[in-house]
Design an enzyme around this catalytic site. Structure first.
Site: not given
Length: 355
Positions: A214, A292
């Site tokens: 990420e 998320d």
């Protein structure tokens, strides 16, 4: 990709029908931090119920603070929000609110991350956390028809020793969680830091996943695969920077739990039009769409699908089908459930063709 003998003729689905189809199609969510589903309204309600003082004057003031520049700036507010979670009912209420939204978005299965260290550090017992979440999971199946599972995550900015302590504290409740993950600050905390913890979890038969790629480099994805031996990569979008890694991920069908709105909110991409999800799919990777931390990043599952497809016109009905089918393939359930969900996915697309 998990497909069936009845894969639809995607060319017969007009672009105008796509938004409704994205919302209606069944899907699994594999990257949801349950603490990140805690909406400001519920934060304030729990704060009042539990007598917790918040550093924000109102719901509006808290929402106004959601201007993140990177992962760490988000985590600072995330942990402050979690401070209101003290009792089993608090964890139940948080998870139940998520499940109601998941049901509305036609999520048929969710694998929820939870961060026990965020709570045990505040002297909230492990039993309180797990029992509250597990009770909500049971009720979601019974009352909403949404299946689910829990994945315990270790906070990577804390030590290996603390992760081992957390695992030991959780094992009396082993029947309530299916696996372990690795989350929190990625920079400076490579997967190798937790090699021995994950080895122990593998011996225990737990499923293994980890955040990687990420903010961290492609090398973190490789370490998660080679050192931690994970079965899914959470995020993984920076794999695009390595052709060799992309080939490996595609060949192995290693799932990536991509979180588009999160990636934009945390400045992984400047805007959604820059997102590399189309390239990941075109390369044959088992990419999925997930929310998320939806309370903080602007939306739950359908909002992620709609925003992504709206900004990326190269994504069409075929890609929508692939993403939903991938979510079933990547889930930790048996083949019979995957087959049933894929059949319902085929039905949703068939209805879009005849509409």
């Amino acid at each position: 990709m998990t497909t069936s003998a009845h894969t639809p003729d995607f060319s017969r689905i007009p672009r105008a029908a796509l938004p409704a189809l994205l919302c209606a199609m069944p899907k699994a969510e594999l990257h949801i931090h349950i603490e990140g589903s805690l909406e400001p309204e519920l934060i304030f309600a729990l704060a009042q119920r539990n007598g917790v003082a918040l550093p924000y004057a109102s719901v509006e003031a808290l929402r106004a603070a959601y201007a993140f520049t990177d992962l760490q700036s988000f985590l600072d507010i995330y942990y402050a929000g979690a401070s209101v979670l003290l009792h089993e009912q608090d964890f139940y209420d948080m998870a139940w609110a998520y499940f109601e939204r998941a049901k509305a978005d036609n999520v048929v299965h969710a694998e929820l991350f939870f961060d026990p260290q965020t709570h045990t550090a505040r002297n909230v017992p492990m039993a309180t956390v797990i029992h509250g979440l597990a009770r909500a999971c049971a009720d979601a199946q019974a009352k909403l028809g949404v299946s689910s599972a829990l994945i315990l995550c270790f906070l990577r900015h804390l030590s290996e020793a603390e992760a081992f302590d957390t695992l030991e504290a959780a094992l009396p409740f082993r029947e309530h969680f299916i696996g372990v993950g690795l989350d929190s600050s990625e920079r400076g905390h490579p997967p190798e830091k937790f090699a021995r913890v994950f080895a122990k979890c593998r011996e225990l038969g737990l499923k293994l996943v980890a955040h990687a790629g990420e903010e961290g480099p492609p090398a973190y994805i490789e370490s998660a695969l080679d050192v931690l031996h994970v079965q899914r990569i959470d995020h993984g979008v920076r794999s695009i920077e390595s052709a060799e890694l992309m080939h490996r991920l595609a060949a192995s069908r290693m799932p990536l739990t991509v979180c588009p709105l999160s990636n934009v909110k945390l400045c992984v991409y400047g805007d959604m039009a820059e997102h590399q999800l189309p390239a990941l799919l075109a390369a044959g990777l088992c990419a999925t769409v997930n929310s998320d931390d939806p309370a903080y990043f602007g939306g739950y599952m359908n909002a992620n699908f709609l925003a992504t497809f709206n900004a990326l016109p190269q994504l069409g009905a075929a890609e929508a089908y692939t993403l939903a089918a991938n979510s079933f393939e990547a889930s930790f359930v048996d083949d019979a459930m995957k087959k049933a969900w894929t059949a319902s996915l085929d039905q949703a697309f068939a209805q879009a063709i005849t509409a």
